[in-house]
Write a protein that holds these residues in place. Structure first.
Motif, PDB file in Angstrom:
ATOM      1  N   LEU A   1      37.998  49.118  -8.966  1.00 51.96           N
ATOM      2  CA  LEU A   1      38.562  49.909 -10.058  1.00 51.96           C
ATOM      3  C   LEU A   1      39.181  51.205  -9.542  1.00 51.96           C
TER       4      LEU A   1
ATOM      5  N   ARG B   1      40.378  53.114 -12.644  1.00 46.57           N
ATOM      6  CA  ARG B   1      41.227  52.482 -13.652  1.00 46.57           C
ATOM      7  C   ARG B   1      40.373  52.088 -14.857  1.00 46.57           C
ATOM      8  N   GLN B   2      40.109  53.048 -15.697  1.00 42.83           N
ATOM      9  CA  GLN B   2      39.343  52.846 -16.929  1.00 42.83           C
ATOM     10  C   GLN B   2      40.132  53.510 -18.035  1.00 42.83           C
ATOM     11  N   PRO B   3      40.538  52.757 -19.052  1.00 43.55           N
ATOM     12  CA  PRO B   3      41.442  53.348 -20.047  1.00 43.55           C
ATOM     13  C   PRO B   3      40.780  54.305 -21.036  1.00 43.55           C
TER      14      PRO B   3
ATOM     15  N   ASP C   1      50.161  50.582 -20.561  1.00 37.75           N
ATOM     16  CA  ASP C   1      49.896  49.151 -20.716  1.00 37.75           C
ATOM     17  C   ASP C   1      48.395  48.917 -20.909  1.00 37.75           C
ATOM     18  N   ASP C   2      47.582  49.581 -20.089  1.00 39.08           N
ATOM     19  CA  ASP C   2      46.125  49.437 -20.199  1.00 39.08           C
ATOM     20  C   ASP C   2      45.635  49.901 -21.567  1.00 39.08           C
TER      21      ASP C   2
ATOM     22  N   LYS D   1      46.736  47.419 -24.503  1.00 40.16           N
ATOM     23  CA  LYS D   1      46.009  46.139 -24.524  1.00 40.16           C
ATOM     24  C   LYS D   1      44.543  46.300 -24.928  1.00 40.16           C
ATOM     25  N   LEU D   2      44.133  47.532 -25.270  1.00 39.02           N
ATOM     26  CA  LEU D   2      42.765  47.728 -25.769  1.00 39.02           C
ATOM     27  C   LEU D   2      42.623  47.317 -27.223  1.00 39.02           C
ATOM     28  N   ASN D   3      43.749  47.012 -27.875  1.00 42.59           N
ATOM     29  CA  ASN D   3      43.702  46.558 -29.252  1.00 42.59           C
ATOM     30  C   ASN D   3      43.189  47.646 -30.207  1.00 42.59           C
TER      31      ASN D   3
ATOM     32  N   ARG E   1      54.097  44.208 -31.441  1.00 42.57           N
ATOM     33  CA  ARG E   1      54.200  42.756 -31.268  1.00 42.57           C
ATOM     34  C   ARG E   1      52.811  42.153 -31.094  1.00 42.57           C
ATOM     35  N   MET E   2      51.921  42.860 -30.381  1.00 43.67           N
ATOM     36  CA  MET E   2      50.601  42.291 -30.149  1.00 43.67           C
ATOM     37  C   MET E   2      49.757  42.285 -31.416  1.00 43.67           C
TER      38      MET E   2
ATOM     39  N   GLY F   1      51.090  41.814 -34.372  1.00 42.51           N
ATOM     40  CA  GLY F   1      51.655  40.521 -34.735  1.00 42.51           C
ATOM     41  C   GLY F   1      51.780  40.160 -36.203  1.00 42.51           C
TER      42      GLY F   1
ATOM     43  N   ARG G   1      62.508  41.091 -22.637  1.00 47.08           N
ATOM     44  CA  ARG G   1      61.570  39.991 -22.887  1.00 47.08           C
ATOM     45  C   ARG G   1      60.926  40.157 -24.269  1.00 47.08           C
TER      46      ARG G   1
ATOM     47  N   SER H   1      56.736  36.425 -13.276  1.00 43.16           N
ATOM     48  CA  SER H   1      55.671  35.417 -13.160  1.00 43.16           C
ATOM     49  C   SER H   1      55.799  34.353 -14.244  1.00 43.16           C
TER      50      SER H   1
ATOM     51  N   PRO I   1      37.801  45.276 -33.477  1.00 41.06           N
ATOM     52  CA  PRO I   1      38.552  44.056 -33.782  1.00 41.06           C
ATOM     53  C   PRO I   1      39.179  43.475 -32.523  1.00 41.06           C
TER      54      PRO I   1
ATOM     55  N   GLU J   1      48.609  36.428 -22.544  1.00 45.80           N
ATOM     56  CA  GLU J   1      48.454  37.801 -23.012  1.00 45.80           C
ATOM     57  C   GLU J   1      47.307  37.905 -24.032  1.00 45.80           C
TER      58      GLU J   1
ATOM     59  N   THR K   1      44.243  40.410 -23.500  1.00 41.51           N
ATOM     60  CA  THR K   1      43.871  41.502 -24.407  1.00 41.51           C
ATOM     61  C   THR K   1      42.475  41.264 -24.975  1.00 41.51           C
TER      62      THR K   1
ATOM     63  N   ARG L   1      40.100  42.306 -22.166  1.00 45.29           N
ATOM     64  CA  ARG L   1      40.123  43.756 -21.951  1.00 45.29           C
ATOM     65  C   ARG L   1      39.279  44.458 -23.016  1.00 45.29           C
ATOM     66  N   THR L   2      39.351  43.955 -24.241  1.00 43.21           N
ATOM     67  CA  THR L   2      38.587  44.575 -25.317  1.00 43.21           C
ATOM     68  C   THR L   2      37.131  44.130 -25.264  1.00 43.21           C
TER      69      THR L   2
ATOM     70  N   GLY M   1      38.706  47.038 -17.115  1.00 45.02           N
ATOM     71  CA  GLY M   1      39.692  48.088 -16.908  1.00 45.02           C
ATOM     72  C   GLY M   1      40.921  47.596 -16.171  1.00 45.02           C
TER      73      GLY M   1
ATOM     74  N   GLY N   1      50.126  34.492 -12.308  1.00 44.37           N
ATOM     75  CA  GLY N   1      51.111  33.417 -12.400  1.00 44.37           C
ATOM     76  C   GLY N   1      51.045  32.740 -13.756  1.00 44.37           C
ATOM     77  N   ILE N   2      52.209  32.464 -14.326  1.00 43.69           N
ATOM     78  CA  ILE N   2      52.273  31.751 -15.605  1.00 43.69           C
ATOM     79  C   ILE N   2      53.289  30.631 -15.423  1.00 43.69           C
TER      80      ILE N   2
ATOM     81  N   VAL O   1      38.638  42.816 -13.061  1.00 41.66           N
ATOM     82  CA  VAL O   1      37.372  43.456 -12.710  1.00 41.66           C
ATOM     83  C   VAL O   1      36.764  43.904 -14.028  1.00 41.66           C
TER      84      VAL O   1
END
Lengths: 404, 200
Positions: free
Chosen positions: A65, A98-100, A292-293, A296-298, A328-329, A331, A358, A388, B97, B112, B116, B119-120, B125, B131-132, B150
């Motif tokens: 981390l 790296r901890q958000p 980004d981190d 993505k924690l929602n 978008r996430m 949604g 994208r 990717s 949530p 994704e 996500t 991560r939650t 972290g 690769g996708i 991690v």
């Protein structure tokens, strides 16, 4: 027998309470400060504590981390040195993790952990310095050692009281024990909170003595309260209270901290430079990853609040893109329409932003605009042919269509 | 640094004593060559080696399989996740949530969604998709993806997963194991397991 044991228990608790009230700090030999030269821990407790922390630091140094970037760590160190002074900061090893989440911590042997969530949230060197100064205050005042001793004494008292109390098992003794337990634990938690207040005072003292603007310390907490409120609002929770102290709370409430930090900041220093420009420049290479981190924690409310705060100096393509990702996430159909707009704003500012193309393509596809969506995805693949997910995205574009 | 209170540790020890035998008895062996339904759904797999099905469930439509323990090699089936549902059960619907699979979720967004969610849910972290690729899963066009992350135990792990959206529902199978030794040692068994997955 029963009455004698009761007397002993009572006397013991009185003794302990009296001791705690009358002598909060027994006289100690004057030790050199822990940052001075190659300071070595003194006394069995400090030696043991440092040894444990050395073990932890060995693990931390190997952690995946940890962000091992010389420029970033060097910059955080520079801000620490600017805040607490070059004579003090040499004793600290800084690890950016790296901890958000918003946090930083300090171990008694001089290991400082700085979370990337903190770096995303503060906006200037003065704000970062306020947090680093607070953590350094814990180190300088040997708070962990004090905490260790306090908990050991407190739990010793409880253990002895339990043993003595069980010699005379009666309802009264049991009730007295529970009262004693509550008051000892309550005192220990309060002791911890007082240490935090002490570290806050030391931290603002460093900032007052530095060249940075000390009013920033209070602003850190005001912004954090704003973020918590925004997060709770988006989740449909009650408005959080920032003035209540829970029994086991480890820190004073945010409103109290913001209040006394504002009062303790030197009024004549309000016009000093807070280093916001330098901070933005130093963090620029990392902002994308930290955002980004966070996204993505929602945590929709908090992320939107942070984006608005970051955009006070103007929206950039990067911020528009991050906001598009956030919407978008989540949604919902209305979010997708908004997301498409934010991505389009990002592309308008920076047509070569591959990820924004994208996101734009995906959002348009999902809102029924296949033609425009596929055009955006095609641009994404042109800009980033080795992405990717390139093959999968490629399958979403009908083959043989004319290039735009 | 801070010594635990004795009554706290005593309570924990008591709880673990009470819980241990219950969960230990409820794990099930999944024997080699015997087709078996997963997570009470029509999804069946035929293992190429013995696996353990753990009694721990992350959600209604999930199932955990392992060889040496979930921290060392962890196969998770997500079977027939319906639109509007998260991948795993939310600890708190209001406070924590999780992202939801929706009718509008595209195949390319499934990696994704897992990222996500983890991560939650796992407070991870650091998480990177490595690769996708398009690929087949359950006889349909799906996505194969690999990742590294991690989480709270700070042990670097690698993951590989396959997913497909069939009749509006999400089917996914993932394998996660420590980067050191366990991933490479178990990934072939996982691939055979994923190849054997069938929907009637």
């Amino acid at each position: 027998m029963i009455s004698r044991a009761l007397c002993v228990l009572g006397a013991l608790s009185l003794l302990v309470a009296g001791e705690a009230q009358a002598q909060p700090a027994p006289p100690q030999p004057v030790l050199p400060p822990p940052y001075a030269g190659a300071y070595q821990p003194q006394g069995v407790d400090e030696i043991g504590l440092w040894r444990e922390m050395d073990e932890d630091e060995r693990v931390l140094a190997q952690s995946d981390l940890a962000i091992r970037d010389e420029a970033l760590t060097g910059y955080v160190r520079k801000v620490l040195c600017d805040t607490v002074g070059a004579d003090r900061c040499g004793a600290v090893r800084i690890y950016v993790l790296r901890q958000p989440e918003f946090n930083a911590s300090m171990a008694p042997n001089g290991t400082m952990q700085v979370f990337t969530g903190l770096l995303l949230r503060v906006k200037s060197e003065a704000e970062l310095g306020a947090v680093l100064g607070h953590e350094f205050g814990h180190f300088e005042a040997r708070h962990s050692l004090g905490q260790l001793k306090a908990w050991r004494s407190g739990t010793d008292v409880l253990a002895w009281a339990f043993v003595l109390g069980s010699l005379a098992p009666s309802y009264n003794v049991a009730r007295s024990y529970r009262n004693l337990e509550l008051s000892v634990l309550g005192n220990l938690y309060r002791f911890g909170r007082d240490q935090e207040r002490d570290a806050d005072r030391l931290g603002i003292g460093y900032l007052n003595g530095s060249a940075l603007r000390p009013q920033a310390a209070s602003e850190v907490w005001q912004k954090l309260m704003g973020e918590y409120e925004a997060s709770a609002r988006a989740k449909g929770l009650k408005k959080p209270r920032f003035d209540r102290i829970a029994f086991t709370a480890s820190h004073p409430p945010q409103a109290e901290r913001a209040g006394y930090l504002a009062e303790l900041a030197r009024p004549d220093a309000a016009t000093r430079d807070d280093g916001a420009e330098r901070y933005r420049a130093a963090l620029a290479p990392w902002l994308g990853m930290f955002l980004d981190d966070q996204i993505k924690l929602n945590d929709f409310g908090a992320s939107e609040y942070l984006l608005q705060a970051l955009a006070q100096g103007g929206w950039t393509a990067q911020l528009h893109h991050a906001r598009g990702e956030l919407y978008r996430m989540r949604g919902a159909p209305r979010d997708l329409v908004n997301a498409a707009q934010f991505y389009a704003d990002a592309v308008a500012l920076d047509p070569a932003h591959a990820e924004a193309n994208r996101g734009l393509g995906l959002s348009l596809l999902k809102t029924g605009q296949a033609g425009a969506g596929q055009a955006a995805l095609r641009r994404y693949l042109e800009l980033k042919p080795d992405a990717s997910d390139a093959r999968l995205i490629g399958m979403m574009i009908p083959a043989g269509e004319p290039q735009p | 640094m801070i010594r635990p209170l004795f009554h706290l540790s005593a309570a924990l020890a008591l709880t673990s004593l009470l819980l241990a035998p219950v969960s230990a008895q409820a794990h099930k062996l999944r024997e080699r060559g015997a087709p078996v339904a997963v997570a009470d759904t029509p999804l069946t797999v035929t293992p190429s080696r013995d696996w353990n099905r753990l009694d721990v469930r992350l959600g209604k439509n999930t199932e955990h399989w392992t060889v040496d323990g979930e921290q060392l090699n962890d196969v998770i089936f997500f079977a027939a996740i319906e639109p509007g549902k998260p991948l795993v059960r939310e600890r708190s619907k209001k406070r924590e949530p999780l992202p939801k699979f929706t009718a509008a979720t595209l195949l390319v967004e499934v990696p994704e969604l897992l990222e996500t969610t983890w991560r939650t849910y796992k407070h991870s972290g650091s998480f990177q998709m490595t690769g996708i690729e398009p690929g087949r899963f359950l006889g349909a066009d799906g996505v194969h993806f690999t990742y590294e992350f991690v989480d709270q135990d700070e042990l670097p792990r690698r993951g590989e997963a396959r997913a497909a959206i069939i009749a509006g529902k999400l089917y996914m199978i993932s394998f996660e194991a420590p980067r050191l030794h366990y991933f490479a040692a178990g990934v072939e068994d996982f691939r055979k397991l994923a190849d054997s997955a069938r929907l009637p």
